[in-house]
Design a protein around this motif. Structure first.
Motif, PDB file in Angstrom:
ATOM      1  N   LEU A 148       9.178  12.089  33.927  1.00  0.00           N
ATOM      2  CA  LEU A 148       9.432  12.216  32.493  1.00  0.00           C
ATOM      3  C   LEU A 148      10.913  12.141  32.180  1.00  0.00           C
ATOM      4  CD1 LEU A 148       7.014  15.084  31.384  1.00  0.00           C
ATOM      5  CD2 LEU A 148       6.979  12.728  30.565  1.00  0.00           C
ATOM      6  N   HIS A 151      13.931  14.139  27.718  1.00  0.00           N
ATOM      7  CA  HIS A 151      13.626  13.333  26.539  1.00  0.00           C
ATOM      8  C   HIS A 151      14.899  13.134  25.708  1.00  0.00           C
ATOM      9  CE1 HIS A 151      11.683  11.869  22.924  1.00  0.00           C
ATOM     10  NE2 HIS A 151      10.521  11.844  23.561  1.00  0.00           N
ATOM     11  N   LYS A 309       9.308  18.496  19.473  1.00  0.00           N
ATOM     12  CA  LYS A 309       9.103  18.352  20.916  1.00  0.00           C
ATOM     13  C   LYS A 309       9.087  19.732  21.550  1.00  0.00           C
ATOM     14  CE  LYS A 309       8.735  15.789  24.697  1.00  0.00           C
ATOM     15  NZ  LYS A 309       8.013  16.828  25.431  1.00  0.00           N
ATOM     16  N   ASP A 311       8.644  21.566  25.502  1.00  0.00           N
ATOM     17  CA  ASP A 311       8.497  21.464  26.955  1.00  0.00           C
ATOM     18  C   ASP A 311       8.463  22.865  27.537  1.00  0.00           C
ATOM     19  OD1 ASP A 311       8.850  18.574  28.369  1.00  0.00           O
ATOM     20  OD2 ASP A 311       9.804  18.592  26.402  1.00  0.00           O
TER      21      ASP A 311
END
Length: 337
Positions: A148, A151, A309, A311
């Protein structure tokens, strides 16, 4: 005599406020994030002298207070590539989600783990160390997080005119916890339409529907789904079995980038708490059968007041455990700290 007059004049100037006494310089963003790298490098070689530690430094791992040099210091062998920093210069704190490599049962291999780390820096020395080490059953979580990467949204600066205050960032981030605790589908859920959440590197929202299957309808399904959006999941009311989200500690705020970092615990008591009604009255039975606590570190990226977002890294911990940084009463409370 001359030196005495100079010293007297110097002391008098300080007292009068016309000359400021020298103060230890604080750490800027680069300094704080560099401190994380220095700390992890020191852990890899198990050499506490390789990083500037305060004489009274306090260290916890997975909620347990340990001596410097114990715990992960014995097993970490290398740093991974992944970093997600939340750097709080005013508070002189820095947090990070990262990948690391540890000892493996096979001598020629490393075992990938996930790390959530908080450092508090005082006078350019580390005064507090708090870390959670998530060791998955297989390498998939480690590999997923590495794949990933960080981001790009987390690295974008928010225009000065749109920056939220520290209190606003924390309040909006906390609505995620408030909306999930005893979720009823009727709360204030400040998500953008394209909000995404990843947990231990896995997609927890907007997951593709497997071939040959039909996407569950959040209005009729009796089972919560990772195929739904952030908003659909909360509006479904099917997360009600998360009975309590406690010890909510928002430990780092980055106003420039609009991100916050929180530690917390998600409690699932089991028993009759698994039985509840969806917003339309449907009878639902869901959630862990046995008492269950998730220890979690979570990062929220906000844009114009909404969460875009998320995480997180998380692991199961003993039911009702404490973080090691709170009193028992604080640890059992669902109030923000």
């Amino acid at each position: 005599m001359k030196n005495s007059r100079v010293l007297y004049a110097f002391a008098a100037a300080i007292a009068a406020g016309t000359l400021q006494a020298a103060q230890p310089a604080g750490c800027d963003r680069a300094c704080l994030e560099g401190m994380v790298e220095r700390y992890m490098d020191a852990v890899v070689v198990n050499d506490p002298k390789a990083v500037p530690l305060s004489p009274n430094v306090r260290f916890t791992e997975d909620g347990q207070r340990l001596l410097i040099g114990d715990g992960l210091w014995n097993t970490m062998k290398a740093k991974g590539k992944y970093r997600l920093f939340v750097t709080d210069v005013p508070a002189q704190q820095v947090t990070v989600l990262a990948t690391i490599q540890e000892d493996h049962r096979e001598a020629d291999k490393f075992n990938g783990s996930l790390l959530a780390l908080r450092l508090r820096v005082q006078d350019r020395q580390i005064a507090e160390i708090e870390q959670i080490v998530v060791r998955p059953d297989n390498l998939r979580a480690y590999e997923n997080v590495e794949k990933l990467g960080t981001h790009p949204l987390y690295l974008q600066s928010v225009p000065a005119s749109e920056r939220m205050s520290r209190a606003e960032l924390i309040a909006q981030g906390n609505k995620y916890f408030t909306g999930m605790q005893r979720n009823d589908g009727k709360g204030d859920y400040p998500f953008t339409a394209d909000c995404e959440r990843h947990e231990n590197g896995g997609r927890a929202t907007n997951a593709p529907t497997p071939a040959g299957q039909t996407r569950p309808d959040p209005k009729t399904s009796l089972v919560y789904s990772g195929q739904w959006s952030c908003l659909e999941q909360f509006q479904s009311g099917l997360i009600h079995f998360v009975n309590r989200i406690r010890d909510r500690r928002f430990v780092a705020v980055d106003q420039e980038r609009g991100i916050v970092f929180a530690f917390g615990f998600f409690d699932h008591p089991g028993g009759e708490t698994r039985r509840f009604k969806a917003p339309d009255g449907r009878e639902v039975v869901a959630g862990p059968v046995q008492p269950w606590t998730w220890q979690i570190a979570e990062v929220f990226k906000l844009e114009k007041g909404k969460i875009r977002k998320i995480d997180a890294i998380l692991q199961r911990s003993p039911y009702g455990m404490n973080s090691g940084w709170s009193t028992w009463e604080q640890g059992m409370s669902d109030q923000v700290r």
